[in-house]
Scaffold this active site. Structure first.
Site, short mmCIF file in Angstrom:
data_model
loop_
_atom_site.label_atom_id
_atom_site.label_comp_id
_atom_site.label_asym_id
_atom_site.label_seq_id
_atom_site.Cartn_x
_atom_site.Cartn_y
_atom_site.Cartn_z
CB ALA A 63 -15.42 7.79 -31.98
N GLY A 108 -13.97 2.71 -31.32
CA GLY A 108 -12.72 3.20 -31.92
C GLY A 108 -11.48 2.76 -31.14
CD GLU A 111 -13.56 0.91 -35.20
OE1 GLU A 111 -13.88 1.86 -34.43
OE2 GLU A 111 -14.02 0.80 -36.34
CD GLU A 131 -18.35 0.86 -32.75
OE1 GLU A 131 -18.56 -0.30 -32.34
OE2 GLU A 131 -17.21 1.30 -32.96
N1 CAA Z 1 -17.21 9.41 -25.75
C1 CAA Z 1 -17.38 10.48 -24.94
N2 CAA Z 1 -17.41 10.40 -23.59
C2 CAA Z 1 -17.26 9.17 -23.06
C3 CAA Z 1 -17.09 8.01 -23.84
C4 CAA Z 1 -17.05 8.17 -25.25
N3 CAA Z 1 -16.85 7.15 -26.08
N4 CAA Z 1 -17.00 6.95 -23.01
C5 CAA Z 1 -17.11 7.43 -21.76
N5 CAA Z 1 -17.27 8.77 -21.80
C6 CAA Z 1 -17.44 9.68 -20.66
C7 CAA Z 1 -18.82 9.50 -20.03
O1 CAA Z 1 -19.80 10.27 -20.72
C8 CAA Z 1 -18.55 10.01 -18.62
O2 CAA Z 1 -18.57 11.42 -18.66
P1 CAA Z 1 -19.19 12.23 -17.40
O3 CAA Z 1 -18.28 11.91 -16.25
O4 CAA Z 1 -19.11 13.65 -17.87
O5 CAA Z 1 -20.60 11.71 -17.20
C9 CAA Z 1 -17.10 9.57 -18.36
O6 CAA Z 1 -16.52 9.34 -19.64
C10 CAA Z 1 -17.03 8.28 -17.56
O7 CAA Z 1 -17.84 7.31 -18.21
P2 CAA Z 1 -19.03 6.51 -17.47
O8 CAA Z 1 -19.63 7.36 -16.40
O9 CAA Z 1 -19.95 5.99 -18.53
O10 CAA Z 1 -18.17 5.34 -16.79
P3 CAA Z 1 -18.66 3.86 -16.47
O11 CAA Z 1 -17.59 3.25 -15.65
O12 CAA Z 1 -20.06 3.85 -15.92
O13 CAA Z 1 -18.71 3.11 -17.89
C11 CAA Z 1 -17.91 2.53 -20.06
C12 CAA Z 1 -17.53 2.94 -18.64
C13 CAA Z 1 -18.52 1.13 -20.08
C14 CAA Z 1 -16.62 2.54 -20.89
C15 CAA Z 1 -18.93 3.54 -20.63
O14 CAA Z 1 -18.41 4.86 -20.46
C16 CAA Z 1 -19.23 3.37 -22.10
O15 CAA Z 1 -19.99 2.51 -22.45
N6 CAA Z 1 -18.67 4.25 -22.96
C17 CAA Z 1 -19.00 4.31 -24.34
C18 CAA Z 1 -18.41 3.17 -25.11
C19 CAA Z 1 -18.83 3.22 -26.56
O16 CAA Z 1 -19.98 3.13 -26.90
N7 CAA Z 1 -17.84 3.36 -27.47
C20 CAA Z 1 -18.06 3.43 -28.86
C21 CAA Z 1 -18.15 4.85 -29.33
S1 CAA Z 1 -18.66 4.98 -31.02
C22 CAA Z 1 -17.27 4.67 -31.93
O17 CAA Z 1 -16.19 4.43 -31.42
C23 CAA Z 1 -17.51 4.72 -33.40
C24 CAA Z 1 -16.36 4.49 -34.26
O18 CAA Z 1 -15.98 3.38 -34.57
C25 CAA Z 1 -15.75 5.62 -34.92
#
Ligand code: CAA
Length: 255
Positions: A63, A108, A111, A131
């Site tokens: 998400a 998400g 999921e 998460e």
């Molecule tokens: N939401 C919003 N933006 C996201 C995102 C997310 N879930 N995942 C990545 N992005 C964005 C980053 O903020 C970044 O933006 P900028 O270029 O503006 O800085 C861009 O995408 C590229 O990401 P990274 O620079 O972090 O890329 P990376 O290669 O270093 O890492 C990654 C990749 C491991 C996937 C890392 O981005 C990450 O950990 N993302 C988040 C994953 C996460 O925590 N997901 C769960 C979300 S909560 C959820 O899903 C709840 C639910 O069940 C409803």
């Protein structure tokens, strides 16, 4: 017509790609609404459906954290409810559904794949429910489906630690059905899915209907209530701010 989805037909298959590669295909309200609209309107066609993500890096990285950061508990409950509703359309899609996991499938995104009938994963991709590192829990049905698919012990391991699995580990745990090579990943997925094309769609539909759980609503209500409550905590605000500021979170471990 849809700014966040790309939809293509390939013989009797439909390929729906989440198309937000700059945000790693993360899901905000608009993407979810578009998915819900498309799934609702095209359900009666009953075509075999492949879900994937655009770009090289991600299937769906979860998400949208920026969109969630400042949500109130009520907004979080509505967001979770929307995601669960849209993914449930996929669960009840009247033909087989396949998640073609072409890169990160996190939160998400994991999921989304769990509501599909098959998960095919690209070598080198990662999957998990991180998460907990944001101070929240899965909110789009992951607590229920992960436990159902890989069992309680492993579901707790992944959800409590937030650790990500390689394709090989995910296959070993029974989370994904098959690992396919990186080269021409989507074409390989299509080739495998074609095994289903000559089957009776009527019989496939009945098989899916019989195997699917009749009532998942109670489990989803419990999950979204607990998910939403966390949005009144310091830890959720801190966890999501820390991710967006690219630093380690400092959790208080109290309300
Ligand atoms: N939401 C919003 N933006 C996201 C995102 C997310 N879930 N995942 C990545 N992005 C964005 C980053 O903020 C970044 O933006 P900028 O270029 O503006 O800085 C861009 O995408 C590229 O990401 P990274 O620079 O972090 O890329 P990376 O290669 O270093 O890492 C990654 C990749 C491991 C996937 C890392 O981005 C990450 O950990 N993302 C988040 C994953 C996460 O925590 N997901 C769960 C979300 S909560 C959820 O899903 C709840 C639910 O069940 C409803």
């Amino acid at each position: 017509m849809f700014s966040n989805l790309e939809i293509k037909e390939e013989g009797s298959l439909t390929i729906l790609a989440i198309n937000r590669p700059a945000q790693l295909n993360s899901l905000d309200t608009e993407v979810l609404q578009e998915m819900g609209k498309w799934l609702g309107e095209n359900r009666d066609q009953g075509r075999i459906l492949i879900i994937t993500g655009k770009g090289e890096k991600a299937f769906v990285a979860g998400a949208d954290i920026a969109a969630m950061k400042d949500m109130t508990p009520l907004e979080a409950e509505q967001f979770s409810s929307l995601g669960q509703r849209v993914f449930s359309l996929l669960y009840h899609w009247p033909a087989p559904t396949i998640a073609a996991i072409n890169g990160y499938a996190l939160g998400g995104g994991c999921e989304l794949s769990l509501f599909c009938d098959f998960r095919y994963m690209k070598k080198g991709a990662k999957i998990g429910q991180p998460e907990i590192t944001l101070g929240i829990i899965p909110g789009f049905g992951g607590t229920y489906f992960l436990k159902k698919i890989i069992g309680e012990a492993l579901a707790k391991d992944l959800i409590f630690t937030g650790r990500l699995l390689s394709a090989e580990e995910a296959k070993e745990y029974g989370l994904v059905h098959m690992i396919l090579e990186e080269e021409d990943f989507l074409s390989s997925v299509i080739k495998h899915v074609k095994n289903l094309e000559d089957k009776s769609l009527l019989a496939l539909r009945s098989a899916k209907n019989t195997i699917n759980d009749d009532d998942i609503s109670q489990a989803l209500i419990k999950e979204r209530t607990l998910f939403a409550e966390l949005f009144s905590s310091h830890d959720q605000k801190e966890g999501m701010s820390a991710f967006l500021e690219k630093r380690k979170p400092n959790f208080k471990n109290s309300d």
